[in-house]
Design an enzyme around this catalytic site. Structure first.
Site, mmCIF file in Angstrom:
data_model
loop_
_atom_site.group_PDB
_atom_site.id
_atom_site.type_symbol
_atom_site.label_atom_id
_atom_site.label_comp_id
_atom_site.label_asym_id
_atom_site.label_seq_id
_atom_site.Cartn_x
_atom_site.Cartn_y
_atom_site.Cartn_z
ATOM 1 C CB CYS A 134 2.199 -2.999 -2.571
ATOM 2 S SG CYS A 134 3.594 -2.066 -2.778
ATOM 3 C CB CYS A 137 1.799 0.559 -3.296
ATOM 4 S SG CYS A 137 2.849 -0.449 -4.167
ATOM 5 C CG ASP A 138 -1.853 0.713 -1.469
ATOM 6 O OD1 ASP A 138 -1.744 1.610 -2.034
ATOM 7 O OD2 ASP A 138 -2.083 -0.630 -1.546
#
Ligand code: NDP
Length: 310
Positions: A134, A137-138
């Site tokens: 992701c 997200c990261d």
């Protein structure tokens, strides 16, 4: 046969949020947390884009808090996995892997989706230490670093473009000699000077002492010019598709060609009275915790209204 008013399957942000709303509406829901308690977020590290945590929050801590909030309002959390369903008529029948069986007036399906991985042992080894599925997200943790994205579809191109805004360099590892993505996404990638596409390339493994430091790659496997080499990178992002966890609800619910549950408009209604789908199992587009949480709230509100008509 145990009878429930509301059963929620899944323990990601969608399932937990549905349980918080339903619990506060006195519906005494039962929630089955399934195979991955806490859902997909538990495989990331820190969550910085969930509103309310200005300094970010550890993903497991966030999910533990949601779980505690469900319990506070009377949700009973069980750890079995749903293995069979009969949604042909209400009350709906559910079977679980601990050999229990229940019937329920309403059902919220919040079983999420699972990112596909290549199946390399190193993906497990470096999970949360350089391997991610992701970028949204990261990606932030890879500012000014070098990353690779695997895949040649729209998701991979979108993730590569997003990461190019943060990282110093992005390699796109594509197994074929063309991108499957839509033309516009292809152009965006091919015209981005920070992105280098490695066509005809597969990943054999990852290496690094403290997290990912590089990938072992193979170019044109089986071809005359086959070549193995190492590519130094700091992050390895999988973008080879997601698999919605909808199988156990077939053939009752309608799904699209990938398996995402189709709902009515932007509601969580599946078309089966009292059966709702929330979160990533019904969302091929956004796949964000905050969006899943919102759809879980909608599903609980719908269930409450429906139960009032019985
Ligand atoms: P896709 O199935 O479209 O693409 C998956 C990509 O991963 C393909 O390039 C595929 O390669 C590659 N791949 C699959 N398995 C492997 C493997 N084992 N090793 C290496 N590469 C692999 O998935 P997406 O998630 O990209 O998209 C899913 C759907 O969502 C699509 O319909 C897409 O259009 C849509 N979508 C739309 C977006 C938008 O409009 N903004 C954004 C994101 C997704 P190969 O081509 O060789 O099979």
């Amino acid at each position: 046969m145990e009878h429930k008013k509301l059963t929620i399957i899944g323990s990601g942000p969608a399932g937990y949020t549905a349980a918080i709303y339903a619990g506060r509406a006195n519906l005494s829901p039962v929630l089955y947390e399934g195979m991955q308690p806490g859902g997909q977020l538990t495989i990331t590290t820190e969550v910085e884009n969930f509103p309310g945590f200005s300094e970010g929050i550890d993903a497991n801590e966030l999910m533990d808090q949601m779980r505690a909030q469900c319990e506070r309002f009377g949700t009973e959390i069980r750890s079995a996995v749903c293995v069979k369903t009969d949604l042909s008529k209400a009350p709906y029948h559910l079977w679980f892997d601990d050999e229990t069986e229940i019937e329920t007036d309403t059902l919220i399906i919040a079983t999420g989706a699972s990112a596909k991985f290549l199946g390399l042992a190193d993906e497990q080894k470096y999970q949360g230490q350089g391997v991610s599925a992701c970028a949204t997200c990261d990606g932030f943790f890879y500012r000014k670093k070098v990353v690779a994205v695997v895949g040649g579809g729209d998701t991979a191109c979108e993730e590569a473009s997003y990461l190019a805004g943060l990282a110093s360099k992005v390699y796109l590892i594509v197994r074929k000699d063309y991108l499957r993505a839509s033309k516009i996404m292809q152009e965006r990638v091919l015209n981005n000077p920070k992105i280098e596409v490695l066509f005809l390339t597969n990943t054999l493994g990852l290496y690094g002492e403290n997290g990912v430091e590089g990938a072992h790659l193979i170019y044109n496997k089986g071809g005359e010019d086959e070549r193995e080499y190492d590519l130094p990178i700091d992050g390895f992002f999988l973008a080879i598709g997601h698999r919605p966890n909808s199988n156990v609800f077939l053939p009752w619910v309608k799904v699209d060609e990938i398996g995402y549950i189709m709902t009515e408009g932007d509601s969580p209604r599946t078309g089966i009275p009292g059966v709702y789908a929330a979160g990533d199992v019904a969302d091929p587009h956004y796949r964000q915790a905050v969006v899943a949480a919102g759809s879980g709230a909608k599903a609980a509100i719908e269930a409450e209204k429906y139960l009032a008509t019985l």
